[in-house]
Design an enzyme around this catalytic site. Sequence first.
Site, PDB file in Angstrom:
ATOM      1  N   ALA A  30      14.201 -13.757  10.671  1.00  0.00           N
ATOM      2  CA  ALA A  30      13.401 -14.716  10.510  1.00  0.00           C
ATOM      3  C   ALA A  30      12.333 -15.101   9.258  1.00  0.00           C
ATOM      4  O   ALA A  30      11.722 -15.876   9.202  1.00  0.00           O
ATOM      5  CB  ALA A  30      12.434 -14.877  11.766  1.00  0.00           C
ATOM      6  N   ARG A 115      -0.711   2.349  -0.511  1.00  0.00           N
ATOM      7  CA  ARG A 115       0.680   2.565  -0.566  1.00  0.00           C
ATOM      8  C   ARG A 115       1.301   3.801   0.393  1.00  0.00           C
ATOM      9  O   ARG A 115       2.442   3.481   0.826  1.00  0.00           O
ATOM     10  CB  ARG A 115       1.280   2.808  -2.133  1.00  0.00           C
ATOM     11  CG  ARG A 115       2.738   2.681  -2.207  1.00  0.00           C
ATOM     12  CD  ARG A 115       3.073   2.781  -3.724  1.00  0.00           C
ATOM     13  NE  ARG A 115       4.692   2.806  -3.869  1.00  0.00           N
ATOM     14  CZ  ARG A 115       5.517   1.891  -4.084  1.00  0.00           C
ATOM     15  NH1 ARG A 115       5.039   0.880  -4.100  1.00  0.00           N
ATOM     16  NH2 ARG A 115       6.689   2.372  -4.380  1.00  0.00           N
ATOM     17  N   ASN A 148      10.771  -3.442   1.306  1.00  0.00           N
ATOM     18  CA  ASN A 148      10.026  -2.436   0.292  1.00  0.00           C
ATOM     19  C   ASN A 148       9.168  -1.249   0.959  1.00  0.00           C
ATOM     20  O   ASN A 148       8.773  -1.645   2.176  1.00  0.00           O
ATOM     21  CB  ASN A 148       9.146  -3.289  -0.396  1.00  0.00           C
ATOM     22  CG  ASN A 148      10.005  -3.731  -1.907  1.00  0.00           C
ATOM     23  OD1 ASN A 148      10.871  -3.147  -2.428  1.00  0.00           O
ATOM     24  ND2 ASN A 148       9.529  -5.099  -2.155  1.00  0.00           N
ATOM     25  N   ASP A 176      16.468  -7.031 -10.071  1.00  0.00           N
ATOM     26  CA  ASP A 176      15.896  -6.397 -11.207  1.00  0.00           C
ATOM     27  C   ASP A 176      16.845  -6.643 -12.514  1.00  0.00           C
ATOM     28  O   ASP A 176      16.492  -7.094 -13.564  1.00  0.00           O
ATOM     29  CB  ASP A 176      15.421  -5.119 -11.021  1.00  0.00           C
ATOM     30  CG  ASP A 176      14.453  -5.004  -9.978  1.00  0.00           C
ATOM     31  OD1 ASP A 176      13.326  -5.331 -10.024  1.00  0.00           O
ATOM     32  OD2 ASP A 176      14.920  -4.225  -9.039  1.00  0.00           O
ATOM     33  N   HIS A 204      12.478   0.471  -7.572  1.00  0.00           N
ATOM     34  CA  HIS A 204      12.385  -0.828  -7.536  1.00  0.00           C
ATOM     35  C   HIS A 204      10.853  -1.121  -7.329  1.00  0.00           C
ATOM     36  O   HIS A 204      10.066  -1.040  -6.277  1.00  0.00           O
ATOM     37  CB  HIS A 204      12.945  -1.430  -6.265  1.00  0.00           C
ATOM     38  CG  HIS A 204      12.497  -2.903  -6.390  1.00  0.00           C
ATOM     39  ND1 HIS A 204      13.115  -4.087  -7.141  1.00  0.00           N
ATOM     40  CD2 HIS A 204      11.886  -3.543  -5.236  1.00  0.00           C
ATOM     41  CE1 HIS A 204      12.333  -5.086  -6.828  1.00  0.00           C
ATOM     42  NE2 HIS A 204      11.745  -4.912  -5.717  1.00  0.00           N
TER      43      HIS A 204
HETATM   44  N1  LIG Z   1      14.281  -5.194  -2.982  1.00  0.00           N
HETATM   45  C1  LIG Z   1      13.952  -6.218  -3.625  1.00  0.00           C
HETATM   46  O1  LIG Z   1      14.450  -6.883  -4.859  1.00  0.00           O
HETATM   47  C2  LIG Z   1      12.914  -7.085  -2.829  1.00  0.00           C
HETATM   48  C3  LIG Z   1      12.384  -6.924  -1.789  1.00  0.00           C
HETATM   49  N2  LIG Z   1      11.532  -7.378  -1.068  1.00  0.00           N
HETATM   50  C4  LIG Z   1      11.095  -7.045   0.026  1.00  0.00           C
HETATM   51  O2  LIG Z   1      11.810  -7.716   1.159  1.00  0.00           O
HETATM   52  C5  LIG Z   1      10.975  -7.760   2.330  1.00  0.00           C
HETATM   53  C6  LIG Z   1      11.097  -9.046   3.036  1.00  0.00           C
HETATM   54  O3  LIG Z   1      10.666 -10.097   2.170  1.00  0.00           O
HETATM   55  P1  LIG Z   1      10.687 -11.916   2.874  1.00  0.00           P
HETATM   56  O4  LIG Z   1      11.734 -11.999   3.586  1.00  0.00           O
HETATM   57  O5  LIG Z   1      10.292 -12.395   1.710  1.00  0.00           O
HETATM   58  O6  LIG Z   1       9.295 -11.431   4.026  1.00  0.00           O
HETATM   59  P2  LIG Z   1       8.732 -12.173   5.035  1.00  0.00           P
HETATM   60  O7  LIG Z   1       7.281 -11.940   5.226  1.00  0.00           O
HETATM   61  O8  LIG Z   1       9.109 -13.685   5.036  1.00  0.00           O
HETATM   62  O9  LIG Z   1       9.779 -11.685   6.461  1.00  0.00           O
HETATM   63  C7  LIG Z   1       9.753 -10.369   6.605  1.00  0.00           C
HETATM   64  C8  LIG Z   1      10.112  -9.785   7.929  1.00  0.00           C
HETATM   65  O10 LIG Z   1       9.613  -8.536   8.179  1.00  0.00           O
HETATM   66  C9  LIG Z   1       9.604  -8.342   9.563  1.00  0.00           C
HETATM   67  N3  LIG Z   1       8.619  -7.366   9.774  1.00  0.00           N
HETATM   68  C10 LIG Z   1       9.061  -6.178  10.246  1.00  0.00           C
HETATM   69  N4  LIG Z   1       7.816  -5.440  10.320  1.00  0.00           N
HETATM   70  C11 LIG Z   1       6.899  -6.145  10.235  1.00  0.00           C
HETATM   71  C12 LIG Z   1       5.636  -5.957  10.380  1.00  0.00           C
HETATM   72  N5  LIG Z   1       5.054  -4.669  10.728  1.00  0.00           N
HETATM   73  N6  LIG Z   1       4.654  -6.841   9.923  1.00  0.00           N
HETATM   74  C13 LIG Z   1       5.073  -8.028   9.419  1.00  0.00           C
HETATM   75  N7  LIG Z   1       6.529  -8.308   9.305  1.00  0.00           N
HETATM   76  C14 LIG Z   1       7.310  -7.339   9.790  1.00  0.00           C
HETATM   77  C15 LIG Z   1       9.204  -9.476  10.094  1.00  0.00           C
HETATM   78  O11 LIG Z   1      10.197 -10.023  11.067  1.00  0.00           O
HETATM   79  P3  LIG Z   1      10.212  -9.443  12.332  1.00  0.00           P
HETATM   80  O12 LIG Z   1       8.819  -9.938  13.159  1.00  0.00           O
HETATM   81  O13 LIG Z   1      11.255 -10.124  13.212  1.00  0.00           O
HETATM   82  O14 LIG Z   1      10.367  -7.945  12.456  1.00  0.00           O
HETATM   83  C16 LIG Z   1       9.304 -10.734   8.987  1.00  0.00           C
HETATM   84  O15 LIG Z   1       9.972 -11.909   9.267  1.00  0.00           O
HETATM   85  C17 LIG Z   1       9.498  -7.468   2.018  1.00  0.00           C
HETATM   86  O16 LIG Z   1       9.570  -6.022   2.129  1.00  0.00           O
HETATM   87  C18 LIG Z   1       9.561  -7.669   0.546  1.00  0.00           C
HETATM   88  O17 LIG Z   1       8.817  -6.847  -0.279  1.00  0.00           O
HETATM   89  C19 LIG Z   1      11.425  -8.915  -1.594  1.00  0.00           C
HETATM   90  C20 LIG Z   1      11.658  -9.390  -2.928  1.00  0.00           C
HETATM   91  C21 LIG Z   1      12.533  -8.621  -3.521  1.00  0.00           C
HETATM   92  O1  LIG Z   2       6.795  -6.986  -4.142  1.00  0.00           O
HETATM   93  C1  LIG Z   2       7.621  -7.692  -3.480  1.00  0.00           C
HETATM   94  O2  LIG Z   2       7.699  -7.977  -2.326  1.00  0.00           O
HETATM   95  C2  LIG Z   2       8.322  -8.573  -4.436  1.00  0.00           C
HETATM   96  C3  LIG Z   2       9.490  -7.849  -4.888  1.00  0.00           C
HETATM   97  O3  LIG Z   2       9.944  -6.549  -4.647  1.00  0.00           O
HETATM   98  C4  LIG Z   2      10.154  -8.470  -6.129  1.00  0.00           C
HETATM   99  O4  LIG Z   2       9.915  -9.622  -6.346  1.00  0.00           O
HETATM  100  O5  LIG Z   2      10.841  -7.667  -6.912  1.00  0.00           O
END
Ligand SMILES: NC(=O)C1=CN([C@@H]2O[C@H](COP(=O)(O)OP(=O)(O)OC[C@H]3O[C@@H](n4cnc5c(N)ncnc54)[C@H](OP(=O)(O)O)[C@@H]3O)[C@@H](O)[C@H]2O)C=CC1
Ligand SMILES: O=C([O-])CC(=O)C(=O)O
Length: 364
Positions: A30, A115, A148, A176, A204
């Site tokens: 979601a 962190r 992440n 990246d 990352h």
């Molecule tokens: N590797 C990469 O290159 C990148 C990684 N990311 C990472 O991807 C992840 C998702 O990003 P994005 O879709 O934008 O994030 P959102 O905040 O839109 O969605 C994250 C989802 O994670 C779930 N979630 C699970 N556990 C928790 C918690 N304890 N508290 C809050 N939410 C939780 C929630 O779904 P639910 O409630 O259904 O569990 C939520 O819908 C993040 O960790 C972000 O840092 C982002 C960009 C690049």
């Molecule tokens: O820190 C974040 O959630 C965003 C991230 O990983 C990215 O943009 O590469």
Amino acid sequence: MLSCIISDVDEEEETKSWKKLINIAVSGAAGMISNHLLFKLASGEVFGPDQPIALKLLGSERSFQALEGVAMELEDSLFPLLREVIISIDPYEVFQDAEWALLIGAKPRGPGIERAALLDINGQIFAEQGKALNAVASRNVKVMVVGNPCNTNALICLKNASNIPAKNFHALTRLDENRAKCQLALKAGVFYDQVSNVTIWGNHSTTQVPDFLNARINGLPVKEVIKDAKWLEEEFTEKVQKRGGVLIQKWGRSSAASTAVSIVDAIRSLVTPTPEGDWFSSGVYTSGNPYGVAEDIVFSMPCRSKGDGDYELVKDVIFDDYLRKRIKKTEEELLAEKRCVAHLTGEGIAVCDLPEDTMLPGEM
Ligand SMILES: NC(=O)C1=CN([C@@H]2O[C@H](COP(=O)(O)OP(=O)(O)OC[C@H]3O[C@@H](n4cnc5c(N)ncnc54)[C@H](OP(=O)(O)O)[C@@H]3O)[C@@H](O)[C@H]2O)C=CC1
Ligand SMILES: O=C([O-])CC(=O)C(=O)O
């Protein structure tokens, strides 16, 4: 669990030439990234126009209603290849017979969260999901960890899934790589398809190493095309490392659309043969790597694939002192993260001595 059959596969239809249906599990379904990704998966642009799919979406109590909305939008899009959508808050249901698991859901780091605390909170999620994958997923499931800190989450996940080959786990560093290609193309004044052989080494995070020593522009070493060493070592490197953070400052949220595109690129790189002479970056388990990187961590490295879902590491890369030094730094960071999650990988008591400047690309 809520299940919606989009339609039955009818042998009389065009579907006769289709491949066998595959199950694709997506967590954080979601969330923002998924909102872009799911429609790409359903359209056929990832696995091909003859590959029917079932989407198994993992949410939580908090997101269940939103997930119902996502499923409604998928239904209303009438994608011919999308045969089934399931939503659930139980990873054991969602991962049942999964051939692909795209693990996107994770708690974002908010103000005041250390962190080390984030590693623990998200690590718990990935330990549980590793156990669920181990119990019910296809024995050859490919796992792409996006949430992440994705390298260490992937390590935790694979350590909790001993029945699944560690080689099947990836941490997404393709965003990246794409960011690095874009910056090199802009600087050289070429279209980005002229930029090849780009490796992101390591984590990352802001210690990641975009490799301009081995990268090529129009088939030539980057340093022969961009003669500005200072720009490559300082501006280019930092721009790629911190791109995520700059975007958050501008947008007020982290990259979602370009992340979804990079997940598509990462999967396609595993299911289609890598173009001759080129490679792609992925965060993979270090076990017998030819570069001298520490073993038993998830480290982004250059990979090639025959298109069968598997990969091999590229051997013909070169190193200089600058590259070695940078790789060492990102390796040290990952080793520190690993020590910090020892309680989640079954390796004893966690000791958190993270370097102070450790940051996700989105943090600055
Ligand atoms: N590797 C990469 O290159 C990148 C990684 N990311 C990472 O991807 C992840 C998702 O990003 P994005 O879709 O934008 O994030 P959102 O905040 O839109 O969605 C994250 C989802 O994670 C779930 N979630 C699970 N556990 C928790 C918690 N304890 N508290 C809050 N939410 C939780 C929630 O779904 P639910 O409630 O259904 O569990 C939520 O819908 C993040 O960790 C972000 O840092 C982002 C960009 C690049
Ligand atoms: O820190 C974040 O959630 C965003 C991230 O990983 C990215 O943009 O590469």
